[in-house]
Design an enzyme around this catalytic site. Sequence first.
Site, short mmCIF file in Angstrom:
data_model
loop_
_atom_site.label_atom_id
_atom_site.label_comp_id
_atom_site.label_asym_id
_atom_site.label_seq_id
_atom_site.Cartn_x
_atom_site.Cartn_y
_atom_site.Cartn_z
N GLY A 42 0.81 -1.21 0.00
CA GLY A 42 0.00 0.00 0.00
C GLY A 42 0.84 1.25 0.00
O GLY A 42 2.07 1.19 0.02
N GLY A 43 0.14 2.38 0.00
CA GLY A 43 0.81 3.67 0.01
C GLY A 43 0.41 4.48 1.23
O GLY A 43 0.24 3.92 2.32
N GLY B 233 -0.70 3.28 4.98
CA GLY B 233 0.30 3.65 5.98
C GLY B 233 -0.31 4.46 7.10
O GLY B 233 -0.10 4.18 8.29
N GLU C 245 13.37 7.54 11.51
CA GLU C 245 14.62 7.73 10.75
C GLU C 245 14.27 8.58 9.54
O GLU C 245 13.65 8.10 8.60
CB GLU C 245 15.18 6.38 10.31
CG GLU C 245 15.52 5.43 11.45
CD GLU C 245 16.77 5.84 12.21
OE1 GLU C 245 17.57 6.62 11.67
OE2 GLU C 245 16.92 5.40 13.35
N CYS D 1 20.06 8.69 2.64
CA CYS D 1 19.73 9.66 3.70
C CYS D 1 20.96 10.28 4.32
O CYS D 1 20.98 11.43 4.68
CB CYS D 1 18.88 8.98 4.76
SG CYS D 1 19.65 7.50 5.41
P1 NAD Z 1 8.31 8.96 2.10
O1 NAD Z 1 8.25 9.70 3.38
O2 NAD Z 1 7.65 9.53 0.92
O3 NAD Z 1 7.68 7.49 2.28
C1 NAD Z 1 8.16 6.60 3.28
C2 NAD Z 1 7.07 5.57 3.56
O4 NAD Z 1 5.95 6.20 4.17
C3 NAD Z 1 6.54 4.85 2.33
O5 NAD Z 1 6.33 3.49 2.66
C4 NAD Z 1 5.21 5.57 2.08
O6 NAD Z 1 4.27 4.77 1.39
C5 NAD Z 1 4.75 5.84 3.49
N1 NAD Z 1 3.80 6.93 3.65
C6 NAD Z 1 3.57 7.98 2.82
N2 NAD Z 1 2.65 8.80 3.36
C7 NAD Z 1 2.30 8.27 4.56
C8 NAD Z 1 1.41 8.68 5.60
N3 NAD Z 1 0.70 9.79 5.52
N4 NAD Z 1 1.32 7.90 6.70
C9 NAD Z 1 2.07 6.79 6.82
N5 NAD Z 1 2.93 6.34 5.87
C10 NAD Z 1 3.04 7.09 4.76
O7 NAD Z 1 9.87 8.70 1.83
P2 NAD Z 1 10.54 8.01 0.58
O8 NAD Z 1 10.46 8.96 -0.58
O9 NAD Z 1 10.05 6.62 0.43
O10 NAD Z 1 12.07 7.89 1.07
C11 NAD Z 1 12.99 8.92 0.98
C12 NAD Z 1 13.15 9.60 2.33
O11 NAD Z 1 13.51 8.65 3.32
C13 NAD Z 1 14.27 10.61 2.31
O12 NAD Z 1 13.85 11.77 2.97
C14 NAD Z 1 15.39 9.92 3.09
O13 NAD Z 1 16.29 10.77 3.71
C15 NAD Z 1 14.60 9.13 4.08
N6 NAD Z 1 15.42 8.04 4.60
C16 NAD Z 1 15.92 8.13 5.88
C17 NAD Z 1 16.74 7.13 6.38
C18 NAD Z 1 17.33 7.19 7.77
O14 NAD Z 1 17.77 6.17 8.25
N7 NAD Z 1 17.33 8.35 8.42
C19 NAD Z 1 17.03 6.04 5.57
C20 NAD Z 1 16.52 5.98 4.28
C21 NAD Z 1 15.70 6.99 3.81
#
Ligand code: NAD
Length: 471
Positions: A201-202, A206, A244, A278
């Site tokens: 899902g998205g 989530g 994170e 990240c």
């Molecule tokens: P994102 O925040 O768009 O999505 C992350 C996850 O959250 C996905 O599974 C998405 O489907 C879900 N999601 C989206 N909206 C939601 C909501 N309203 N409620 C609950 N879940 C929701 O991030 P992304 O584009 O997948 O990943 C990139 C980001 O992740 C970058 O900002 C990167 O820095 C960060 N990141 C951080 C770390 C760390 O360890 N600090 C590691 C990897 C990536």
Amino acid sequence: MKQLSEHYIDGTRRHIETGETVTVFDAATEAPRVTVRLGVAGDADVAVRAASAAAPGWRGTPVGERAKYLLALANALEERAAVLAEGISREVGMPLKLSRRIQVDAPIAAWRATAALAETFAFVRQVGHSRVTMTPVGVVAAITPWNYPLHQITGKVAPALLAGCTVVLKPSELAPSATLHLIDACEAAHLPAGVLNIVSGGAALGSALVAHPGVHMVSFTGSTAVGRKVAASAAGDMKRLSMELGGKSAAVVLPGADLQKAVKATIASCYLNSGQTCSATTRLIVPRDLYPECRALLAEAVSAMTLGDPAEAGTRIGPLLSAAQRERVRAHLAEAEQAGFDRIAGGPDAPVPASGFFVAPTIYGQVSPDSRLANEEVFGPVLAVQCYETVEEAITLANGTPYGLAATVWAADDATGADFADALRAGQVDVNGARFNPAAPFGGFGLSGMGREGGIYGLEEFVEPRAVQLP
Ligand code: NAD
């Protein structure tokens, strides 16, 4: 074209009949690769119920037995390592060889390292006349991003399961290969039903998971923007949180450091996974009098960064995940051009392969500390160079963003570098090119989040200490 159109709940695959779909493209050819059918908010309830029902049995399973399941999962993933590496490489754009090592072999090693903690972690401790038991938090909602899909899943699911928690995992819908093979691996490892549930899902699914009253903890990795919404929603029930989030990490070159080494390592870190990391060092902070030399070294180093198909042996930088990511990064470049920063390499018009979501490796110098480029995560192959006069100014610049995930210090000697590291608000600081340590805590200050992953620090996130006083 492959399809991901099922949840894995209570040990069985549940076909998702209707609903929105997302097409995931090959990042280098732009050909459609996988169709992902998204579950709906109501699916969260089914998965959380399965995790809740499995919780007492899993909590009561001796930790040594739980560790054996982790090892079985590691073995099942290892059998699928080649297809996992290929799938993730095609989706996120990381060169295949690196994808195998970083996206697949490293997480498999982490499943095993987490299992080994069963031998050493003190689940029961005596504190005076109190017996302190590290009890599992309960049902965990694990939500992960696309950039290191298996790695992020592992950092949450492995310690949560070892701790005795049951899990509902919602991986990113944008990198489905890891999810597809993880479901296969769960079956091959004969994981007890309901212990690990995986939903497709998205945002809708989530957010339903985060809000579900049956969830005791949310472990989230992703953007700071979504992280804020997750934290606000989880606050209602005071759910435990591990977050994170993004970063804008600095590499600081102190006077007397090996500039050539610093430049090479910074370029490698900034452009790893096309900048979709990240903890990438996306800022280079150098003494002002070294700027001309630094500029020349950077231009030379970037010329060796061959852009191309991730499957080609000579490729150092692949494409970005998607057209949307490419456009986002291009908008940052357009703004940097408008601001008049010193373009050292790349830029919006630099040549890139005809197909694929490519952005040329780019460097801007003389980037002002208040600019978007100096403060916001770009998530593409873009380095910002900033200059300082005094070491105090270098500290101010390094700590000058709202993030605090990682940093690198280059100094004339390790002791000076370590002292400087202590002045930084960052969860991970590498001195003079020291390598990544998977057993060390990983996580950030400020907008980079809260909580830590890795080693015992990652395990501690998933336990609540209960003190029992004995007369
Ligand atoms: P994102 O925040 O768009 O999505 C992350 C996850 O959250 C996905 O599974 C998405 O489907 C879900 N999601 C989206 N909206 C939601 C909501 N309203 N409620 C609950 N879940 C929701 O991030 P992304 O584009 O997948 O990943 C990139 C980001 O992740 C970058 O900002 C990167 O820095 C960060 N990141 C951080 C770390 C760390 O360890 N600090 C590691 C990897 C990536």
